[in-house]
Write a protein that holds these residues in place. Sequence first.
Motif, PDB file in Angstrom:
ATOM      1  N   SER A   9     -49.320  35.542  57.310  1.00 54.66           N
ATOM      2  CA  SER A   9     -48.709  36.856  58.259  1.00 54.66           C
ATOM      3  C   SER A   9     -49.925  37.756  58.200  1.00 54.66           C
ATOM      4  O   SER A   9     -50.045  38.542  58.963  1.00 54.66           O
ATOM      5  CB  SER A   9     -47.336  37.368  57.546  1.00 54.66           C
ATOM      6  N   GLY A  10     -50.542  38.125  56.999  1.00 52.16           N
ATOM      7  CA  GLY A  10     -51.604  39.363  56.841  1.00 52.16           C
ATOM      8  C   GLY A  10     -52.812  38.726  57.046  1.00 52.16           C
ATOM      9  O   GLY A  10     -53.830  39.626  56.617  1.00 52.16           O
ATOM     10  N   ALA A  11     -53.171  37.603  57.520  1.00 59.63           N
ATOM     11  CA  ALA A  11     -54.523  37.281  57.496  1.00 59.63           C
ATOM     12  C   ALA A  11     -55.287  37.569  58.817  1.00 59.63           C
ATOM     13  O   ALA A  11     -56.468  37.338  59.069  1.00 59.63           O
ATOM     14  CB  ALA A  11     -54.524  35.539  57.598  1.00 59.63           C
ATOM     15  N   GLY A  12     -54.787  38.363  59.769  1.00 54.46           N
ATOM     16  CA  GLY A  12     -55.468  38.901  60.926  1.00 54.46           C
ATOM     17  C   GLY A  12     -55.428  37.718  61.876  1.00 54.46           C
ATOM     18  O   GLY A  12     -54.262  36.837  62.179  1.00 54.46           O
ATOM     19  N   PRO A  13     -56.472  37.691  62.780  1.00 53.54           N
ATOM     20  CA  PRO A  13     -56.619  36.978  64.035  1.00 53.54           C
ATOM     21  C   PRO A  13     -56.306  35.512  63.753  1.00 53.54           C
ATOM     22  O   PRO A  13     -55.764  34.901  64.536  1.00 53.54           O
ATOM     23  CB  PRO A  13     -57.589  37.482  64.925  1.00 53.54           C
ATOM     24  N   ALA A  14     -57.051  34.937  62.625  1.00 59.88           N
ATOM     25  CA  ALA A  14     -57.171  33.798  62.234  1.00 59.88           C
ATOM     26  C   ALA A  14     -56.478  33.545  61.116  1.00 59.88           C
ATOM     27  O   ALA A  14     -57.129  33.757  59.920  1.00 59.88           O
ATOM     28  CB  ALA A  14     -58.646  33.208  62.301  1.00 59.88           C
ATOM     29  N   PRO A  15     -55.013  32.743  60.915  1.00 55.42           N
ATOM     30  CA  PRO A  15     -54.771  32.512  59.574  1.00 55.42           C
ATOM     31  C   PRO A  15     -55.295  31.913  58.617  1.00 55.42           C
ATOM     32  O   PRO A  15     -56.085  30.680  59.105  1.00 55.42           O
ATOM     33  CB  PRO A  15     -53.217  31.890  59.987  1.00 55.42           C
ATOM     34  N   LEU A  16     -55.401  32.056  57.590  1.00 59.59           N
ATOM     35  CA  LEU A  16     -56.160  31.240  56.461  1.00 59.59           C
ATOM     36  C   LEU A  16     -55.543  29.873  56.152  1.00 59.59           C
ATOM     37  O   LEU A  16     -54.195  30.016  55.672  1.00 59.59           O
ATOM     38  CB  LEU A  16     -56.341  32.112  55.309  1.00 59.59           C
ATOM     39  N   PRO A  17     -55.915  28.911  56.124  1.00 66.18           N
ATOM     40  CA  PRO A  17     -55.307  27.627  55.604  1.00 66.18           C
ATOM     41  C   PRO A  17     -55.090  27.840  54.338  1.00 66.18           C
ATOM     42  O   PRO A  17     -55.713  28.259  53.389  1.00 66.18           O
ATOM     43  CB  PRO A  17     -56.337  26.614  55.965  1.00 66.18           C
ATOM     44  N   VAL A  18     -53.765  27.362  53.959  1.00 66.42           N
ATOM     45  CA  VAL A  18     -53.561  27.473  52.414  1.00 66.42           C
ATOM     46  C   VAL A  18     -53.179  26.199  52.376  1.00 66.42           C
ATOM     47  O   VAL A  18     -52.156  25.197  52.880  1.00 66.42           O
ATOM     48  CB  VAL A  18     -52.092  28.273  52.278  1.00 66.42           C
ATOM     49  N   ILE A  19     -53.585  25.473  51.030  1.00 68.20           N
ATOM     50  CA  ILE A  19     -53.050  24.286  50.358  1.00 68.20           C
ATOM     51  C   ILE A  19     -52.456  24.663  49.148  1.00 68.20           C
ATOM     52  O   ILE A  19     -52.959  25.260  48.269  1.00 68.20           O
ATOM     53  CB  ILE A  19     -54.446  23.450  49.961  1.00 68.20           C
ATOM     54  N   LEU A  20     -51.133  24.003  49.087  1.00 67.35           N
ATOM     55  CA  LEU A  20     -50.549  24.227  47.536  1.00 67.35           C
ATOM     56  C   LEU A  20     -50.713  23.411  46.703  1.00 67.35           C
ATOM     57  O   LEU A  20     -51.208  22.171  47.169  1.00 67.35           O
ATOM     58  CB  LEU A  20     -48.977  24.257  48.115  1.00 67.35           C
ATOM     59  N   ILE A  21     -50.990  23.746  45.594  1.00 65.95           N
ATOM     60  CA  ILE A  21     -51.320  22.851  44.331  1.00 65.95           C
ATOM     61  C   ILE A  21     -50.126  22.902  43.201  1.00 65.95           C
ATOM     62  O   ILE A  21     -49.600  23.968  43.073  1.00 65.95           O
ATOM     63  CB  ILE A  21     -52.490  23.135  43.872  1.00 65.95           C
ATOM     64  N   SER A  22     -49.977  22.049  42.541  1.00 62.49           N
ATOM     65  CA  SER A  22     -49.093  22.055  41.377  1.00 62.49           C
ATOM     66  C   SER A  22     -49.429  20.943  40.236  1.00 62.49           C
ATOM     67  O   SER A  22     -49.792  19.891  40.750  1.00 62.49           O
ATOM     68  CB  SER A  22     -47.675  21.775  41.639  1.00 62.49           C
TER      69      SER A  22
END
Length: 135
Positions: free
Chosen positions: A70-83
């Motif tokens: 939501s706060g990434a500006g014009p191009a959202p950042l891809p997020v990969i979840l890890i665990s």
Amino acid sequence: MLRCLVVDDNPFFLRVARCLLEHQGVAVVGVAFDSTEALRLAGQLRPDVVLVDIDLGGECGLVLASLLQSGAGPAPLPVILISSHAEEDYTDLIEASPAVGFLSKTALSGDAIRTVLAGTRDHRRPGPVSEPPGR
């Protein structure tokens, strides 16, 4: 070269992940221990991908994934979840999140990250990667 930010509350894992990924052609441009630092670094560094631990100690990586989107500006950042936990432990939460995929920490590699991101470019959400490559 792929530029990555890694967010995890475990300093040992951050050191190991940085070493592993950099030897596999992924530039780890930053590491963060918590959401506040992750959001600051993501805005400052604009990495190509952010790896976020689902369990950030007292914080929730799933919430951070939403904040990064939501706060990434014009191009959202891809997020990969890890665990370190199995994907099955979080299936519904992962699918409901804005993350582009999930990687088990034992399967973390430059190739695994590229595979998840390639699935995003193909407009499909890849399945979880829970085994190290070559097994």
